[in-house]
Scaffold this motif. Structure first.
Motif, PDB file in Angstrom:
ATOM      1  N   TYR A 182       0.858  -1.177   0.000  1.00 23.54           N
ATOM      2  CA  TYR A 182       0.000   0.000   0.000  1.00 23.54           C
ATOM      3  C   TYR A 182       0.901   1.236   0.000  1.00 23.54           C
ATOM      4  O   TYR A 182       2.122   1.143   0.128  1.00 23.54           O
ATOM      5  CB  TYR A 182      -0.906   0.021   1.236  1.00 23.54           C
ATOM      6  N   ALA A 186       2.948   0.783  -3.258  1.00 29.25           N
ATOM      7  CA  ALA A 186       1.967   0.438  -4.282  1.00 29.25           C
ATOM      8  C   ALA A 186       2.279   1.180  -5.584  1.00 29.25           C
ATOM      9  O   ALA A 186       2.121   0.623  -6.680  1.00 29.25           O
ATOM     10  CB  ALA A 186       0.551   0.771  -3.799  1.00 29.25           C
ATOM     11  N   HIS A 258      -6.331 -11.378  -1.117  1.00 33.12           N
ATOM     12  CA  HIS A 258      -7.110 -10.138  -1.223  1.00 33.12           C
ATOM     13  C   HIS A 258      -7.326  -9.456   0.121  1.00 33.12           C
ATOM     14  O   HIS A 258      -7.378  -8.225   0.194  1.00 33.12           O
ATOM     15  CB  HIS A 258      -8.450 -10.425  -1.895  1.00 33.12           C
ATOM     16  N   GLY A 284      -6.911   2.263   1.609  1.00 37.33           N
ATOM     17  CA  GLY A 284      -6.004   2.195   0.481  1.00 37.33           C
ATOM     18  C   GLY A 284      -6.224   0.957  -0.351  1.00 37.33           C
ATOM     19  O   GLY A 284      -6.970   0.040   0.029  1.00 37.33           O
ATOM     20  N   TYR A 285      -5.591   0.957  -1.530  1.00 38.11           N
ATOM     21  CA  TYR A 285      -5.690  -0.160  -2.453  1.00 38.11           C
ATOM     22  C   TYR A 285      -4.291  -0.648  -2.805  1.00 38.11           C
ATOM     23  O   TYR A 285      -3.369   0.151  -2.975  1.00 38.11           O
ATOM     24  CB  TYR A 285      -6.366   0.275  -3.757  1.00 38.11           C
ATOM     25  N   TYR A 296      -8.650  -5.681  -4.341  1.00 33.79           N
ATOM     26  CA  TYR A 296      -9.579  -5.379  -3.266  1.00 33.79           C
ATOM     27  C   TYR A 296      -8.937  -4.316  -2.374  1.00 33.79           C
ATOM     28  O   TYR A 296      -7.770  -4.421  -2.023  1.00 33.79           O
ATOM     29  CB  TYR A 296      -9.870  -6.625  -2.431  1.00 33.79           C
ATOM     30  N   GLY A 297      -9.703  -3.304  -1.995  1.00 35.31           N
ATOM     31  CA  GLY A 297      -9.157  -2.235  -1.180  1.00 35.31           C
ATOM     32  C   GLY A 297      -9.749  -2.222   0.218  1.00 35.31           C
ATOM     33  O   GLY A 297     -10.664  -2.982   0.552  1.00 35.31           O
TER      34      GLY A 297
END
Length: 342
Positions: A182, A186, A258, A284-285, A296-297
């Motif tokens: 994240y 990310a 996920h 966050g994602y 999936y976030g």
């Protein structure tokens, strides 16, 4: 970059580009601020520098004049960079370690050079520099208020206990059976690492796994009175059961990849609780990558949880299911509530 135009690198030669990469100097000999990571790029080979330059020259040209910098005194004095370079810059291409495998050396070259991973994962001192002796030991990323964990300690992000496949999955897709990326990491996966070849991803995994063979860091979290810690833990369980257990499970094991596990999760048990607090506040994602195109976030909870509740739930996940990290305070949550998101 503005290839084919009179701005940017449009009129640069391959030699001038390599000089910038290798020595941190512009074509006129001027000193480049180390925000451009030439301290890492100096390790890049001439062949790879030329390949990067050839690609950049193929990009459609854009005419865009550079604007004057807005740095205040004394940082607007470029000559001060000479002192920084004396203290913190050692030019030189990467030299292979003959005692290691070719794959390990390829991974070291990518991590230390093109990946410039040390820019975040090495602590930055008051002069804006870092010490080779503390390489990859982790630190707070300046201006971003995210903590880049140690890559040398299995108590933080050290990957010594991970399989090569788990490390490769994390680098290439942003998620794995052991966790997800994240924040700034990310972005690194989205903009860069997902495009690596399988061979290069594995080479980085081999090198990173070797870094993570050290012991846990010596630092200990700041102490909080046991009575306060106990109250936070009990409140935290209430918040967790109501807000978090649906995805991460009452047992904290999650549903990877996920929904990452929180039990026995290095990123949860770190001395610094910054990232855990920010994830609760801001959500966050993981990055959308070819290997994980629909990530999936986690939703933000800053709008629905008080500072006390945020501190409580983070305290709970840092101490439940066998986790052994310290409690956090409402003041810490409040400080990060207004921090920049990136």
């Amino acid at each position: 970059t503005s290839p084919g135009s009179g701005t940017g690198i449009g009129k640069w030669t391959a030699d001038q580009f390599y000089t910038m990469m290798h020595d941190g100097r512009s074509p006129d000999g001027g000193l480049i601020y180390p925000a451009m990571p030439f301290g890492s790029y100096t390790k890049v080979t001439r062949a790879d520098s030329d390949a990067i330059f050839a690609y950049l020259k193929s990009v459609p040209p854009v005419k865009s004049a550079n604007r004057p910098h807005e740095l205040r005194f004394p940082y607007n004095n470029r000559q001060l960079i000479l002192g920084w370079r004396t203290l913190f810059f050692q030019p030189g291409e990467y030299k292979s370690d003959p005692s290691k495998s070719a794959e390990w050396n390829r991974g070291a070259y990518l991590v230390q050079g093109l990946g410039h991973c040390a820019m975040c994962h090495t602590p930055i001192n008051a002069l804006g520099g870092s010490s080779d002796s503390k390489a990859f030991e982790g630190g707070l990323i300046p201006m971003q208020n995210w903590y880049a964990p140690s890559l040398t300690s299995n108590k933080e992000a050290g990957l010594g206990e991970w399989s090569l496949q788990e490390i490769s999955d994390l680098l290439r897709t942003g998620v794995s059976a052991r966790g997800a990326v994240y924040g700034p990491m990310a972005e690194v996966v989205y903009d860069s690492l997902q495009y690596l070849s399988d061979a290069d991803t594995r080479a980085m995994a081999v090198y990173l796994k070797s870094l993570g063979q050290g012991g846990p860091p010596d630092a200990t979290p700041p102490a909080i009175a046991s009575a306060e810690s106990s109250l936070l833990f009990r409140l935290g369980k209430t918040v967790y059961d109501a807000q978090c257990a649906t995805c991460h499970g009452g047992d904290g094991k999650g549903r990877p990849p996920h929904f990452p596990p929180l039990a026995n999760n290095q990123s949860i048990e770190m001395t610094s609780a910054v990232n855990a607090i920010r994830m609760v506040l801001n959500g966050g994602y993981p990055p959308g990558t070819t290997g994980n195109p629909m990530p999936y976030g986690m939703p933000p909870f800053a709008q629905s949880l008080s500072d006390e509740e945020v501190a409580a739930v983070v305290t709970y996940i840092r101490g439940a299911w066998g986790n052994k990290a310290g409690a956090v305070t409402a003041a810490q949550a409040n400080q990060l509530r207004s921090a920049p998101l990136d």
